[in-house]
Design a protein around this motif. Structure first.
Motif, PDB file in Angstrom:
ATOM      1  N   ASN A 127       0.822  -1.202   0.000  1.00 19.73           N
ATOM      2  CA  ASN A 127       0.000   0.000   0.000  1.00 19.73           C
ATOM      3  C   ASN A 127       0.866   1.266   0.000  1.00 19.73           C
ATOM      4  O   ASN A 127       0.784   2.081   0.920  1.00 19.73           O
ATOM      5  CB  ASN A 127      -0.928  -0.008   1.218  1.00 19.73           C
ATOM      6  CG  ASN A 127      -1.971   1.072   1.180  1.00 19.73           C
ATOM      7  OD1 ASN A 127      -2.191   1.713   0.166  1.00 19.73           O
ATOM      8  ND2 ASN A 127      -2.627   1.275   2.309  1.00 19.73           N
TER       9      ASN A 127
ATOM     10  N   ASP B 298       0.608   3.955  -1.558  1.00 23.04           N
ATOM     11  CA  ASP B 298      -0.147   5.203  -1.691  1.00 23.04           C
ATOM     12  C   ASP B 298      -1.004   5.520  -0.471  1.00 23.04           C
ATOM     13  O   ASP B 298      -1.715   6.532  -0.455  1.00 23.04           O
ATOM     14  CB  ASP B 298      -1.037   5.160  -2.944  1.00 23.04           C
ATOM     15  CG  ASP B 298      -0.204   5.048  -4.213  1.00 23.04           C
ATOM     16  OD1 ASP B 298       0.916   5.585  -4.247  1.00 23.04           O
ATOM     17  OD2 ASP B 298      -0.693   4.408  -5.171  1.00 23.04           O
TER      18      ASP B 298
ATOM     19  N   LYS C 245      -3.724   4.106   0.712  1.00 27.38           N
ATOM     20  CA  LYS C 245      -5.171   4.009   0.479  1.00 27.38           C
ATOM     21  C   LYS C 245      -5.838   3.228   1.617  1.00 27.38           C
ATOM     22  O   LYS C 245      -5.190   2.470   2.321  1.00 27.38           O
ATOM     23  CB  LYS C 245      -5.443   3.275  -0.840  1.00 27.38           C
ATOM     24  CG  LYS C 245      -4.863   3.935  -2.064  1.00 27.38           C
ATOM     25  CD  LYS C 245      -5.870   4.834  -2.660  1.00 27.38           C
ATOM     26  CE  LYS C 245      -5.348   5.353  -4.001  1.00 27.38           C
ATOM     27  NZ  LYS C 245      -6.369   5.963  -4.761  1.00 27.38           N
ATOM     28  N   LYS C 246      -7.134   3.385   1.749  1.00 22.83           N
ATOM     29  CA  LYS C 246      -7.915   2.596   2.695  1.00 22.83           C
ATOM     30  C   LYS C 246      -8.088   1.188   2.125  1.00 22.83           C
ATOM     31  O   LYS C 246      -8.091   0.993   0.914  1.00 22.83           O
ATOM     32  CB  LYS C 246      -9.293   3.214   2.924  1.00 22.83           C
ATOM     33  CG  LYS C 246      -9.252   4.549   3.611  1.00 22.83           C
ATOM     34  CD  LYS C 246      -8.881   4.387   5.056  1.00 22.83           C
ATOM     35  CE  LYS C 246      -8.987   5.724   5.772  1.00 22.83           C
ATOM     36  NZ  LYS C 246      -8.688   5.612   7.183  1.00 22.83           N
ATOM     37  N   HIS C 247      -8.250   0.225   3.012  1.00 21.76           N
ATOM     38  CA  HIS C 247      -8.466  -1.157   2.588  1.00 21.76           C
ATOM     39  C   HIS C 247      -9.861  -1.311   2.002  1.00 21.76           C
ATOM     40  O   HIS C 247     -10.820  -0.714   2.478  1.00 21.76           O
ATOM     41  CB  HIS C 247      -8.318  -2.122   3.767  1.00 21.76           C
ATOM     42  CG  HIS C 247      -8.855  -3.477   3.468  1.00 21.76           C
ATOM     43  ND1 HIS C 247      -8.167  -4.387   2.702  1.00 21.76           N
ATOM     44  CD2 HIS C 247     -10.030  -4.052   3.772  1.00 21.76           C
ATOM     45  CE1 HIS C 247      -8.904  -5.479   2.569  1.00 21.76           C
ATOM     46  NE2 HIS C 247     -10.035  -5.297   3.214  1.00 21.76           N
TER      47      HIS C 247
ATOM     48  N   HIS D  70     -14.372   0.268  -0.694  1.00 23.52           N
ATOM     49  CA  HIS D  70     -14.196   1.471   0.124  1.00 23.52           C
ATOM     50  C   HIS D  70     -14.035   2.694  -0.775  1.00 23.52           C
ATOM     51  O   HIS D  70     -13.268   2.650  -1.749  1.00 23.52           O
ATOM     52  CB  HIS D  70     -12.980   1.323   1.039  1.00 23.52           C
ATOM     53  CG  HIS D  70     -12.966   2.312   2.147  1.00 23.52           C
ATOM     54  ND1 HIS D  70     -12.692   3.638   1.956  1.00 23.52           N
ATOM     55  CD2 HIS D  70     -13.231   2.153   3.458  1.00 23.52           C
ATOM     56  CE1 HIS D  70     -12.770   4.273   3.113  1.00 23.52           C
ATOM     57  NE2 HIS D  70     -13.101   3.380   4.040  1.00 23.52           N
TER      58      HIS D  70
ATOM     59  N   GLU E  85     -12.369   5.303  -0.377  1.00 23.90           N
ATOM     60  CA  GLU E  85     -11.000   5.820  -0.366  1.00 23.90           C
ATOM     61  C   GLU E  85      -9.993   4.707  -0.636  1.00 23.90           C
ATOM     62  O   GLU E  85      -8.818   4.839  -0.332  1.00 23.90           O
ATOM     63  CB  GLU E  85     -10.712   6.488   0.980  1.00 23.90           C
ATOM     64  CG  GLU E  85     -11.586   7.699   1.253  1.00 23.90           C
ATOM     65  CD  GLU E  85     -11.362   8.259   2.636  1.00 23.90           C
ATOM     66  OE1 GLU E  85     -10.195   8.327   3.070  1.00 23.90           O
ATOM     67  OE2 GLU E  85     -12.364   8.615   3.289  1.00 23.90           O
ATOM     68  N   GLY E  86     -10.439   3.634  -1.212  1.00 20.46           N
ATOM     69  CA  GLY E  86      -9.581   2.498  -1.519  1.00 20.46           C
ATOM     70  C   GLY E  86      -9.682   2.171  -2.986  1.00 20.46           C
ATOM     71  O   GLY E  86     -10.196   2.977  -3.758  1.00 20.46           O
ATOM     72  N   PRO E  87      -9.244   1.026  -3.364  1.00 17.42           N
ATOM     73  CA  PRO E  87      -8.602  -0.010  -2.563  1.00 17.42           C
ATOM     74  C   PRO E  87      -7.086   0.201  -2.482  1.00 17.42           C
ATOM     75  O   PRO E  87      -6.514   0.969  -3.246  1.00 17.42           O
ATOM     76  CB  PRO E  87      -8.931  -1.281  -3.328  1.00 17.42           C
ATOM     77  CG  PRO E  87      -9.006  -0.843  -4.756  1.00 17.42           C
ATOM     78  CD  PRO E  87      -9.537   0.559  -4.724  1.00 17.42           C
ATOM     79  N   ASP E  88      -6.468  -0.533  -1.547  1.00 18.65           N
ATOM     80  CA  ASP E  88      -5.009  -0.510  -1.515  1.00 18.65           C
ATOM     81  C   ASP E  88      -4.480  -1.488  -2.565  1.00 18.65           C
ATOM     82  O   ASP E  88      -5.228  -2.281  -3.127  1.00 18.65           O
ATOM     83  CB  ASP E  88      -4.467  -0.797  -0.113  1.00 18.65           C
ATOM     84  CG  ASP E  88      -4.769  -2.190   0.436  1.00 18.65           C
ATOM     85  OD1 ASP E  88      -4.535  -3.184  -0.283  1.00 18.65           O
ATOM     86  OD2 ASP E  88      -5.197  -2.281   1.601  1.00 18.65           O
TER      87      ASP E  88
ATOM     88  N   ARG F 290      -3.509  -2.767  -9.937  1.00 21.99           N
ATOM     89  CA  ARG F 290      -2.938  -1.860  -8.941  1.00 21.99           C
ATOM     90  C   ARG F 290      -1.531  -2.248  -8.518  1.00 21.99           C
ATOM     91  O   ARG F 290      -0.915  -1.573  -7.707  1.00 21.99           O
ATOM     92  CB  ARG F 290      -3.855  -1.806  -7.715  1.00 21.99           C
ATOM     93  CG  ARG F 290      -5.197  -1.168  -8.010  1.00 21.99           C
ATOM     94  CD  ARG F 290      -6.106  -1.177  -6.802  1.00 21.99           C
ATOM     95  NE  ARG F 290      -6.262  -2.480  -6.193  1.00 21.99           N
ATOM     96  CZ  ARG F 290      -7.058  -3.450  -6.663  1.00 21.99           C
ATOM     97  NH1 ARG F 290      -7.766  -3.254  -7.749  1.00 21.99           N
ATOM     98  NH2 ARG F 290      -7.131  -4.606  -6.047  1.00 21.99           N
TER      99      ARG F 290
ATOM    100  N   GLN G 111     -11.871  -1.799   8.072  1.00 24.39           N
ATOM    101  CA  GLN G 111     -10.458  -1.526   8.247  1.00 24.39           C
ATOM    102  C   GLN G 111      -9.906  -2.361   9.396  1.00 24.39           C
ATOM    103  O   GLN G 111     -10.617  -2.609  10.362  1.00 24.39           O
ATOM    104  CB  GLN G 111     -10.249  -0.028   8.525  1.00 24.39           C
ATOM    105  CG  GLN G 111     -10.770   0.882   7.434  1.00 24.39           C
ATOM    106  CD  GLN G 111     -10.176   0.586   6.083  1.00 24.39           C
ATOM    107  OE1 GLN G 111      -8.966   0.584   5.916  1.00 24.39           O
ATOM    108  NE2 GLN G 111     -11.029   0.319   5.110  1.00 24.39           N
TER     109      GLN G 111
END
Length: 177
Positions: free
Chosen positions: A90, A92, A94-96, A100, A102-105, A128, A159
């Protein structure tokens, strides 16, 4: 004359295909359970749009399972739940979770299913992450990376790991020769 042109075109396409196959980056990973026993393997192939991961495992508890790419290439602490493999890949922050906002990681993957006999074959694709970092996060770094299987499926939003539970199998990702 047309036959000659068609043959030359076919030769050119075959040569280009062979060159592309030679340039394909590959990696492999051998899965171990919490007892330190080998239970399967995965191959990773970097393509023009991301990385294809194919796995085949056995001797796992049946049911849906989560799998993630973790940011440290070690599985030596099998008796301590593979915690040394670190968190998800991860870079960057990012949220898991695939769902999500604000994700993904970069380490998030879809779930897979283990049959009643403990066997699973699955295929995942991620845009990714790639072996050399040409697409998304770099998998083959100095600290390495690992594929980690969890005891439960990922809910793709909670999370930090989607309520996936304990780490039950781990495989260090290594560049193929």
């Amino acid at each position: 004359m047309r036959t000659c042109h068609a043959w030359l075109l076919a030769l050119g396409i075959a040569t280009a295909g062979a060159a592309m196959a030679e340039e394909e980056k590959r990696a492999h990973a051998e899965f171990f359970n919490q007892d330190g026993d080998a239970i399967g393997a995965a191959t990773l192939r970097q393509g023009p749009n991301g990385t294809l991961i194919q796995l085949e495992v056995q001797d796992l508890p049946p049911g849906p399972k989560a799998i993630h790419i973790h940011d440290t290439g070690t599985c030596e602490d099998h008796d301590h739940g593979f915690q040394a493999s670190g968190g998800h890949l991860n870079p960057d922050g990012k949220k898991h979770g695939l769902m999500h906002p604000e994700g993904p990681d970069a380490g998030d993957l879809t779930n897979f299913y283990v049959h009643e006999n403990g066997y699973a074959w699955a295929e995942f694709f991620t845009s990714r992450a790639s072996l050399d970092g040409a697409i998304g996060a770099k998998i083959l770094t100095e600290s390495g990376a690992a594929l980690v299987i969890h005891e439960n499926p990922d809910d793709h939003i909670s999370q930090p790991i989607g309520n996936a539970g304990a780490r039950i199998a781990c495989a260090v990702i290594q560049a193929a020769d």
